[in-house]
Design a protein around this motif. Structure first.
Motif, mmCIF file in Angstrom:
data_model
loop_
_atom_site.group_PDB
_atom_site.id
_atom_site.type_symbol
_atom_site.label_atom_id
_atom_site.label_comp_id
_atom_site.label_asym_id
_atom_site.label_seq_id
_atom_site.Cartn_x
_atom_site.Cartn_y
_atom_site.Cartn_z
ATOM 1 N N ARG A 111 0.809 -1.222 0.000
ATOM 2 C CA ARG A 111 0.000 0.000 0.000
ATOM 3 C C ARG A 111 0.843 1.273 0.000
ATOM 4 N NH1 ARG A 111 -5.332 -1.047 3.846
ATOM 5 N NH2 ARG A 111 -6.154 -2.834 2.669
ATOM 6 N N GLY A 112 2.153 1.138 -0.088
ATOM 7 C CA GLY A 112 3.002 2.314 -0.224
ATOM 8 C C GLY A 112 3.716 2.760 1.027
ATOM 9 N N HIS A 113 3.307 2.236 2.190
ATOM 10 C CA HIS A 113 3.997 2.608 3.423
ATOM 11 C C HIS A 113 5.325 1.861 3.519
ATOM 12 C CE1 HIS A 113 0.657 4.889 5.155
ATOM 13 N NE2 HIS A 113 -0.139 3.965 4.635
ATOM 14 N N ARG A 114 6.271 2.451 4.203
ATOM 15 C CA ARG A 114 7.575 1.820 4.367
ATOM 16 C C ARG A 114 7.444 0.562 5.229
ATOM 17 N NH1 ARG A 114 11.526 5.920 3.078
ATOM 18 N NH2 ARG A 114 10.533 7.982 2.954
ATOM 19 N N VAL A 115 8.273 -0.429 4.922
ATOM 20 C CA VAL A 115 8.219 -1.685 5.667
ATOM 21 C C VAL A 115 8.399 -1.452 7.163
ATOM 22 C CG1 VAL A 115 9.495 -3.836 6.098
ATOM 23 C CG2 VAL A 115 8.910 -3.192 3.752
ATOM 24 N N LEU A 116 9.253 -0.510 7.540
ATOM 25 C CA LEU A 116 9.537 -0.325 8.966
ATOM 26 C C LEU A 116 8.336 0.183 9.755
ATOM 27 C CD1 LEU A 116 9.915 2.934 9.684
ATOM 28 C CD2 LEU A 116 12.093 2.589 8.548
ATOM 29 N N THR A 117 7.284 0.660 9.062
ATOM 30 C CA THR A 117 6.095 1.118 9.785
ATOM 31 C C THR A 117 5.244 -0.053 10.265
ATOM 32 O OG1 THR A 117 4.767 1.298 7.756
ATOM 33 C CG2 THR A 117 6.025 3.241 8.440
ATOM 34 N N ASP A 118 5.514 -1.235 9.770
ATOM 35 C CA ASP A 118 4.807 -2.447 10.191
ATOM 36 C C ASP A 118 5.828 -3.343 10.866
ATOM 37 O OD1 ASP A 118 3.734 -5.064 10.321
ATOM 38 O OD2 ASP A 118 2.420 -4.695 8.604
ATOM 39 N N ARG A 119 5.794 -3.359 12.203
ATOM 40 C CA ARG A 119 6.850 -4.068 12.934
ATOM 41 C C ARG A 119 6.840 -5.567 12.639
ATOM 42 N NH1 ARG A 119 8.014 0.693 13.171
ATOM 43 N NH2 ARG A 119 8.762 1.760 15.039
ATOM 44 N N GLY A 120 5.669 -6.132 12.383
ATOM 45 C CA GLY A 120 5.612 -7.547 12.022
ATOM 46 C C GLY A 120 6.306 -7.798 10.693
ATOM 47 N N ALA A 121 6.032 -6.939 9.718
ATOM 48 C CA ALA A 121 6.683 -7.066 8.413
ATOM 49 C C ALA A 121 8.187 -6.868 8.545
ATOM 50 C CB ALA A 121 6.096 -6.051 7.439
ATOM 51 N N LEU A 122 8.589 -5.931 9.390
ATOM 52 C CA LEU A 122 10.015 -5.677 9.581
ATOM 53 C C LEU A 122 10.714 -6.896 10.183
ATOM 54 C CD1 LEU A 122 12.294 -3.602 9.372
ATOM 55 C CD2 LEU A 122 11.681 -2.804 11.671
ATOM 56 N N ARG A 123 10.055 -7.549 11.136
ATOM 57 C CA ARG A 123 10.631 -8.774 11.716
ATOM 58 C C ARG A 123 10.741 -9.865 10.655
ATOM 59 N NH1 ARG A 123 7.333 -7.300 16.136
ATOM 60 N NH2 ARG A 123 5.665 -8.680 15.407
ATOM 61 N N ASP A 124 9.725 -9.983 9.811
ATOM 62 C CA ASP A 124 9.773 -10.983 8.742
ATOM 63 C C ASP A 124 10.932 -10.697 7.787
ATOM 64 O OD1 ASP A 124 7.572 -12.234 9.802
ATOM 65 O OD2 ASP A 124 6.136 -11.348 8.389
ATOM 66 N N PHE A 125 11.111 -9.426 7.441
ATOM 67 C CA PHE A 125 12.215 -9.053 6.551
ATOM 68 C C PHE A 125 13.559 -9.381 7.198
ATOM 69 C CE2 PHE A 125 9.603 -7.179 3.441
ATOM 70 C CZ PHE A 125 10.398 -6.738 2.390
ATOM 71 N N THR A 126 13.681 -9.086 8.475
ATOM 72 C CA THR A 126 14.954 -9.337 9.162
ATOM 73 C C THR A 126 15.263 -10.823 9.209
ATOM 74 O OG1 THR A 126 14.624 -7.351 10.516
ATOM 75 C CG2 THR A 126 16.193 -8.995 11.325
ATOM 76 N N SER A 127 14.263 -11.625 9.527
ATOM 77 C CA SER A 127 14.457 -13.077 9.562
ATOM 78 C C SER A 127 14.827 -13.606 8.177
ATOM 79 C CB SER A 127 13.185 -13.750 10.072
ATOM 80 O OG SER A 127 13.310 -15.157 10.043
ATOM 81 N N SER A 128 14.132 -13.118 7.149
ATOM 82 C CA SER A 128 14.398 -13.539 5.780
ATOM 83 C C SER A 128 15.800 -13.125 5.350
ATOM 84 C CB SER A 128 13.354 -12.935 4.844
ATOM 85 O OG SER A 128 13.619 -13.264 3.500
ATOM 86 N N LEU A 129 16.204 -11.920 5.753
ATOM 87 C CA LEU A 129 17.532 -11.430 5.399
ATOM 88 C C LEU A 129 18.624 -12.306 6.003
ATOM 89 C CD1 LEU A 129 18.966 -9.071 3.892
ATOM 90 C CD2 LEU A 129 19.073 -7.897 6.109
ATOM 91 N N LEU A 130 18.444 -12.708 7.250
ATOM 92 C CA LEU A 130 19.445 -13.564 7.894
ATOM 93 C C LEU A 130 19.481 -14.949 7.254
ATOM 94 C CD1 LEU A 130 19.040 -12.589 11.656
ATOM 95 C CD2 LEU A 130 21.000 -12.136 10.174
ATOM 96 N N ASP A 131 18.318 -15.470 6.875
ATOM 97 C CA ASP A 131 18.301 -16.762 6.175
ATOM 98 C C ASP A 131 19.064 -16.660 4.856
ATOM 99 O OD1 ASP A 131 16.795 -17.897 8.182
ATOM 100 O OD2 ASP A 131 14.874 -17.705 7.125
ATOM 101 N N GLY A 132 18.814 -15.580 4.132
ATOM 102 C CA GLY A 132 19.511 -15.396 2.868
ATOM 103 C C GLY A 132 20.992 -15.141 3.059
ATOM 104 N N LEU A 133 21.338 -14.415 4.127
ATOM 105 C CA LEU A 133 22.747 -14.150 4.408
ATOM 106 C C LEU A 133 23.497 -15.452 4.680
ATOM 107 C CD1 LEU A 133 25.053 -12.133 4.918
ATOM 108 C CD2 LEU A 133 24.284 -12.006 7.303
ATOM 109 N N ALA A 134 22.869 -16.375 5.392
ATOM 110 C CA ALA A 134 23.516 -17.660 5.680
ATOM 111 C C ALA A 134 23.840 -18.396 4.379
ATOM 112 C CB ALA A 134 22.613 -18.511 6.563
ATOM 113 N N GLU A 135 22.894 -18.397 3.430
ATOM 114 C CA GLU A 135 23.140 -19.045 2.138
ATOM 115 C C GLU A 135 24.229 -18.314 1.365
ATOM 116 O OE1 GLU A 135 19.447 -19.207 0.080
ATOM 117 O OE2 GLU A 135 18.426 -20.421 1.617
ATOM 118 N N HIS A 136 24.185 -17.003 1.403
ATOM 119 C CA HIS A 136 25.157 -16.180 0.683
ATOM 120 C C HIS A 136 26.567 -16.415 1.211
ATOM 121 C CE1 HIS A 136 26.661 -12.850 -1.635
ATOM 122 N NE2 HIS A 136 26.894 -12.084 -0.578
#
Length: 329
Positions: A111-136
């Motif tokens: 809907r156009g709002h920044r991800v950080l305005t939704d703390r649940g979405a931000l946690r999901d992004f952080t978890s996903s980023l760490l999973d991807g970082l491990a593979e990288h």
């Protein structure tokens, strides 16, 4: 790095910085090559697309997401080839990606709002980023054969803390994120990266007044900032630098200009601010050999190819000067 040739960039990095090479970023290639698109390419089970305002969460991977992945694979191929041609495995190899607050500030929800305005979405992004970082990291380690050090880039963090990010309408600002909340999320990614690499973690912020104390309290082992931030610095900021340095942090000092200066620069010219800082804070200059790493000031994407090579050579030589200062320094 400037240009759009990953093979050339990788060859320069391994040639000029053989003891601590890194995975080059070439944002001149466009979508997917900048820090946000590149970091988003690491996300697991999350995808982004490009809209007029920037990057936005997508329901499934599209052309832009696949392009970012392809660019990253080409870069990995290039550094693997450069390492093989060098015939030497470096003692360490660095990769860098956007930290959670910069990623959350720079990518939009549907809907156009920044991800950080939704703390649940931000946690999901952080978890996903760490999973991807491990593979990288696992892939980089397999290709290069060296231990991997991770650097999180957080250029947007000061704006996040100050409430300076605009809302979608442009008529208001996103509320400031309290420092304890910002610190907690940074601790999550720092500890996650340390578990993945078993190596120290670097936090980089190229803002005029980076929140060094907060980054150190979050657990960062090394803090990267530009020495230009010292121009007109307050006594409080200098005290903050002294506090984190005295507390055991390694400082990655952005000492070398990112673009060609108007007049020639000597090694002493670029090194003096670091030595003056140690003197001003009351440290023995040996601290530069023990817990300081010279770097270019922020990125070199705007440099000419000639200055890029010169800047990296100055960076390498300044590192040696930190260990054995030339006579007369």
């Amino acid at each position: 790095m400037p240009g759009d040739d990953p093979a050339e960039a990788a060859a320069v990095v391994f040639g000029e910085l053989p003891d601590f090479p890194h995975l080059p970023e070439l944002p001149a290639r466009g979508v997917g090559a900048d820090v946000l698109g590149r970091s988003a390419a690491l996300l697991v089970d999350l995808a982004v697309e490009v809209v007029p305002s920037g990057y936005r969460v997508a329901s499934r991977p599209g052309h832009e997401h696949r392009r970012a992945l392809d660019l990253l694979r080409w870069d990995l191929d290039a550094v693997q080839e450069a390492r093989e041609k060098s015939g030497v495995t470096p003692p360490l190899f660095k990769v860098q990606l956007a930290g959670p607050w910069t990623l959350g500030a720079g990518i939009e929800l549907p809907r156009g709002h920044r991800v950080l305005t939704d703390r649940g979405a931000l946690r999901d992004f952080t978890s996903s980023l760490l999973d991807g970082l491990a593979e990288h990291v696992a892939e980089v380690r397999a290709r290069i054969g060296a231990p991997v050090v991770v650097q999180f880039d957080e250029p947007s963090l000061p704006a996040v803390l100050a409430g300076d990010l605009s809302t979608p309408s442009g008529y208001g600002n996103v509320p400031a994120v309290p420092a304890p909340e910002a610190r907690q999320l940074l601790t999550t990614v720092i500890e996650g990266a340390r578990r993945i690499t078993d190596r120290p973690v670097i936090l980089h912020c190229c803002a005029a007044k980076p929140p060094l104390r907060l980054l150190r309290e979050a657990g960062a082992d090394a803090l990267a900032f530009d020495l230009a931030a010292l121009d007109g610095a307050s006594a409080a900021f200098l005290d903050e630098i002294g506090e984190v340095w005295d507390g055991g942090a390694t400082l990655f000092m952005g000492a070398v200009p990112t673009t060609s200066p108007s007049s020639p620069l000597s090694l002493k010219d670029v090194g003096e601010p670091a030595f003056r800082l140690a003197d001003r804070l009351g440290f023995n200059r040996s601290v530069l050999a023990e817990r300081a790493v010279p770097t270019p000031a922020c990125g070199l994407a705007g440099a000419t190819p000639d200055w890029m090579r010169r800047a990296l050579a100055l960076t390498r030589d300044l590192g040696k000067a930190f260990v054995e200062p030339p006579e007369g320094w």
